[in-house]
Design a protein around this motif. Sequence first.
Motif, mmCIF file in Angstrom:
data_model
loop_
_atom_site.group_PDB
_atom_site.id
_atom_site.type_symbol
_atom_site.label_atom_id
_atom_site.label_comp_id
_atom_site.label_asym_id
_atom_site.label_seq_id
_atom_site.Cartn_x
_atom_site.Cartn_y
_atom_site.Cartn_z
ATOM 1 N N GLU A 199 -15.752 -3.668 -1.799
ATOM 2 C CA GLU A 199 -14.638 -4.602 -1.698
ATOM 3 C C GLU A 199 -13.400 -4.049 -0.990
ATOM 4 O OE1 GLU A 199 -14.391 -7.713 -2.655
ATOM 5 O OE2 GLU A 199 -12.263 -8.089 -3.043
ATOM 6 N N THR A 200 -13.064 -2.770 -1.229
ATOM 7 C CA THR A 200 -11.705 -2.355 -0.816
ATOM 8 C C THR A 200 -11.662 -1.181 0.161
ATOM 9 O OG1 THR A 200 -9.442 -2.081 -1.653
ATOM 10 C CG2 THR A 200 -11.128 -0.725 -2.685
ATOM 11 N N THR A 201 -10.513 -1.049 0.830
ATOM 12 C CA THR A 201 -10.285 -0.017 1.848
ATOM 13 C C THR A 201 -10.681 1.371 1.344
ATOM 14 O OG1 THR A 201 -8.312 -1.335 2.342
ATOM 15 C CG2 THR A 201 -8.533 0.745 3.511
ATOM 16 N N THR A 202 -10.204 1.718 0.148
ATOM 17 C CA THR A 202 -10.459 3.060 -0.369
ATOM 18 C C THR A 202 -11.954 3.290 -0.606
ATOM 19 O OG1 THR A 202 -8.272 3.405 -1.272
ATOM 20 C CG2 THR A 202 -10.055 4.497 -2.433
ATOM 21 N N GLY A 203 -12.653 2.297 -1.158
ATOM 22 C CA GLY A 203 -14.092 2.429 -1.395
ATOM 23 C C GLY A 203 -14.862 2.540 -0.086
ATOM 24 N N ASP A 233 -6.704 -11.085 1.895
ATOM 25 C CA ASP A 233 -6.526 -10.533 0.549
ATOM 26 C C ASP A 233 -5.491 -9.396 0.573
ATOM 27 O OD1 ASP A 233 -7.080 -8.391 -1.355
ATOM 28 O OD2 ASP A 233 -8.979 -9.302 -1.864
ATOM 29 N N ASN A 234 -5.719 -8.404 1.445
ATOM 30 C CA ASN A 234 -4.836 -7.234 1.444
ATOM 31 C C ASN A 234 -3.403 -7.625 1.830
ATOM 32 O OD1 ASN A 234 -7.545 -6.479 1.507
ATOM 33 N ND2 ASN A 234 -7.147 -4.525 2.484
ATOM 34 N N VAL A 235 -3.284 -8.560 2.765
ATOM 35 C CA VAL A 235 -1.943 -8.938 3.238
ATOM 36 C C VAL A 235 -1.341 -10.013 2.323
ATOM 37 C CG1 VAL A 235 -0.598 -9.808 5.191
ATOM 38 C CG2 VAL A 235 -2.680 -8.466 5.618
ATOM 39 N N ASP A 266 -2.402 -3.017 6.079
ATOM 40 C CA ASP A 266 -2.522 -4.420 5.682
ATOM 41 C C ASP A 266 -1.755 -4.708 4.392
ATOM 42 O OD1 ASP A 266 -4.097 -5.266 7.834
ATOM 43 O OD2 ASP A 266 -5.898 -4.451 6.913
ATOM 44 N N VAL A 267 -1.961 -3.861 3.388
ATOM 45 C CA VAL A 267 -1.278 -4.075 2.104
ATOM 46 C C VAL A 267 0.236 -3.916 2.277
ATOM 47 C CG1 VAL A 267 -0.980 -3.154 -0.236
ATOM 48 C CG2 VAL A 267 -3.277 -3.421 0.704
ATOM 49 N N GLY A 268 0.646 -2.868 2.978
ATOM 50 C CA GLY A 268 2.077 -2.609 3.181
ATOM 51 C C GLY A 268 2.753 -3.763 3.904
ATOM 52 N N THR A 285 7.919 3.707 5.111
ATOM 53 C CA THR A 285 7.513 5.044 5.556
ATOM 54 C C THR A 285 6.118 4.932 6.143
ATOM 55 O OG1 THR A 285 6.402 5.835 3.539
ATOM 56 C CG2 THR A 285 8.797 6.053 3.620
ATOM 57 N N GLU A 286 5.857 5.627 7.203
ATOM 58 C CA GLU A 286 4.550 5.607 7.872
ATOM 59 C C GLU A 286 4.273 6.950 8.530
ATOM 60 O OE1 GLU A 286 1.636 4.725 8.768
ATOM 61 O OE2 GLU A 286 1.413 2.774 7.819
ATOM 62 N N ILE A 287 2.988 7.250 8.694
ATOM 63 C CA ILE A 287 2.571 8.434 9.461
ATOM 64 C C ILE A 287 2.026 8.011 10.822
ATOM 65 C CG2 ILE A 287 2.008 9.941 7.516
ATOM 66 C CD1 ILE A 287 -1.008 8.813 8.240
ATOM 67 N N ASN A 341 2.831 1.540 -7.698
ATOM 68 C CA ASN A 341 1.784 1.721 -6.696
ATOM 69 C C ASN A 341 0.925 0.462 -6.659
ATOM 70 O OD1 ASN A 341 -0.453 2.788 -5.154
ATOM 71 N ND2 ASN A 341 -1.492 3.197 -7.101
ATOM 72 N N ILE A 342 0.526 0.071 -5.430
ATOM 73 C CA ILE A 342 -0.392 -1.072 -5.325
ATOM 74 C C ILE A 342 -1.681 -0.648 -4.601
ATOM 75 C CG2 ILE A 342 0.597 -2.041 -3.201
ATOM 76 C CD1 ILE A 342 0.332 -4.836 -4.536
ATOM 77 N N GLY A 343 -1.767 0.642 -4.224
ATOM 78 C CA GLY A 343 -2.997 1.190 -3.641
ATOM 79 C C GLY A 343 -4.065 1.334 -4.719
ATOM 80 N N HIS A 344 -5.285 1.593 -4.294
ATOM 81 C CA HIS A 344 -6.397 1.508 -5.258
ATOM 82 C C HIS A 344 -6.343 2.563 -6.358
ATOM 83 C CE1 HIS A 344 -10.224 0.025 -6.673
ATOM 84 N NE2 HIS A 344 -10.532 1.271 -6.920
ATOM 85 N N PHE A 345 -6.065 3.825 -5.986
ATOM 86 C CA PHE A 345 -6.120 4.876 -7.011
ATOM 87 C C PHE A 345 -4.728 5.315 -7.454
ATOM 88 C CE2 PHE A 345 -10.591 5.706 -5.543
ATOM 89 C CZ PHE A 345 -11.174 5.352 -6.748
ATOM 90 N N LEU A 389 -0.213 -1.885 -9.661
ATOM 91 C CA LEU A 389 0.702 -2.619 -10.532
ATOM 92 C C LEU A 389 0.480 -4.124 -10.491
ATOM 93 C CD1 LEU A 389 3.472 -4.239 -9.231
ATOM 94 C CD2 LEU A 389 3.571 -2.028 -8.124
ATOM 95 N N ASN A 390 -0.095 -4.621 -9.397
ATOM 96 C CA ASN A 390 -0.262 -6.078 -9.341
ATOM 97 C C ASN A 390 -1.337 -6.541 -10.326
ATOM 98 O OD1 ASN A 390 -2.236 -4.822 -7.723
ATOM 99 N ND2 ASN A 390 -2.488 -6.616 -6.425
ATOM 100 N N LEU A 391 -2.284 -5.650 -10.630
ATOM 101 C CA LEU A 391 -3.292 -6.002 -11.634
ATOM 102 C C LEU A 391 -2.921 -5.450 -13.003
ATOM 103 C CD1 LEU A 391 -5.940 -5.694 -9.017
ATOM 104 C CD2 LEU A 391 -6.234 -7.440 -10.767
#
Length: 478
Positions: A199-203, A233-235, A266-268, A285-287, A341-345, A389-391
Amino acid sequence: MSLWEGNRIKDINEADFGRKEIEIAEVEMPGLMACREEFGPSQILKGARITGSLHMTIQTAVLIETLHKLGADLRWCSCNIFSTQDHAAAAIAKAGSAKVFAWKGENLQEYWELTFEALNFPNNQGPTILVDDGGDATMMILEGAKWEKIYEERKELPDPARYETEDEKNLYAVLKRTIPEDPTRWRRCIKDLAGVSEETTTGVHRLYQIAKKGELPFPAINVNDSVTKSKFDNVYGCRHSLPDGIFRATDVMIAGKKVVICGFGDVGKGCAEAMVGCGARVYVTEIDPICALQACMKGLQVVRLESVLKEADIFITTTGNKNIIMAEHMAQMKNNAIVGNIGHFDNEIDYHGLCNWPEIKKVEIKPQVERFQFPDGHGVIMLAQGRLLNLGCATGHPSFVMSNSFTNQTLAQIELWTNRNTGKYKNEVYKLPKELDEKVARLHLKSLGAELTVLSKEQADYIHVPVEGPYKNEDYKY
Ligand code: NAI
């Protein structure tokens, strides 16, 4: 927690409330309802044993019942300790659409035990397909198979205490306990698996790494990178559920505040847009220079975290990377700065370092909202212990956007199951074909009252696309 007819959930009495919300969600999930109509009569998933490791919410309940109506037998756990909606879990358990192993507020030991239970069908059988979100179910199977080989050679297994993270310690503790009882479970499971849809970017990142090393033992479908998943979804999902989480947790006025969004993928992008919409002054912030330039074009200020630590009011991580906001950073923030945090881990924020800061005081304001007070008296407000945090603080994305994601999931499951013996999918990571991506979008237009223009043959020939699509090549950026 209670056992109820082979399920492990919080309270079966919440089932009626869950059912009412599921019925409302169904109307908002036209893609999934269309799948039921198209593939239900042929029972296309009959014989499939599906394990799902994906936030056990109302929207997921509609996915589960779709897969069930297509003929599958299901067992389900959540992929995060805080994301389960107990009324959704109860409704699914009561209807018997799946066996459910999830509740809101699991500890990490329970989390891995519940994942294990979701992977174990009756008669010592494993699943034949996986729905994964973040890759934990996949990881349990792959690590289980590795440990079985160690056990075969040495007749003993390493001590889980030697592992670094609490997650690893608990995963390996379950493996250590269960492998001697059935020392071939995971290798049998791998043989039976038609594949995983992630399902997700991290996976998906995890899967590509495993495949690169040549260690992927079954096919995988990357659902995240369907356009109708990650660009929706991500956006737009996060654009909705980030402010929802912040409001439910803190009720803070966002207008006028300085908000830092770490990561502008996408999430950001969705998170930043939501904060702008709330009237915040948004920093990014971005790299990645491309994403940084995109943020500039949106009128956002791109900064290093250190430049705004002392003045910003809200900090949100969306990077899918680790060590983004450390305890040393939080020590410098202004009083009652909100950190989430709203990222997966949960490794984006140094929650562990914060808990162990000398003489720090932790006060739980309410579940999933804590205030940490530093020795000088100033504090930070931490959401969902640094987990998404959204979940954790709200109920995740709304049904309509999840219908897009989960229609992709359903189509991926059908692809994997119906091709289990055709050789179409090797042990690699695939995306769904663009035709299906466009089909998912098409299924969602009607309920929004959209009128799609139809190409004439002459126009189609002129731009070199078929009248019925697909309309873009694989490299198109949307
Ligand atoms: P992405 O790859 O599109 O975006 C991540 C961005 O973070 C990239 O632009 C990258 O350059 C940037 N980044 C990486 N390291 C950084 C650092 N040290 N400082 C600043 N920026 C950095 O990924 P996407 O799709 O936006 O997903 C992000 C995370 O959110 C993933 O963990 C994903 O699994 C998760 N996710 C969570 C959802 C939720 O509902 N909570 C929904 C969808 C995804």
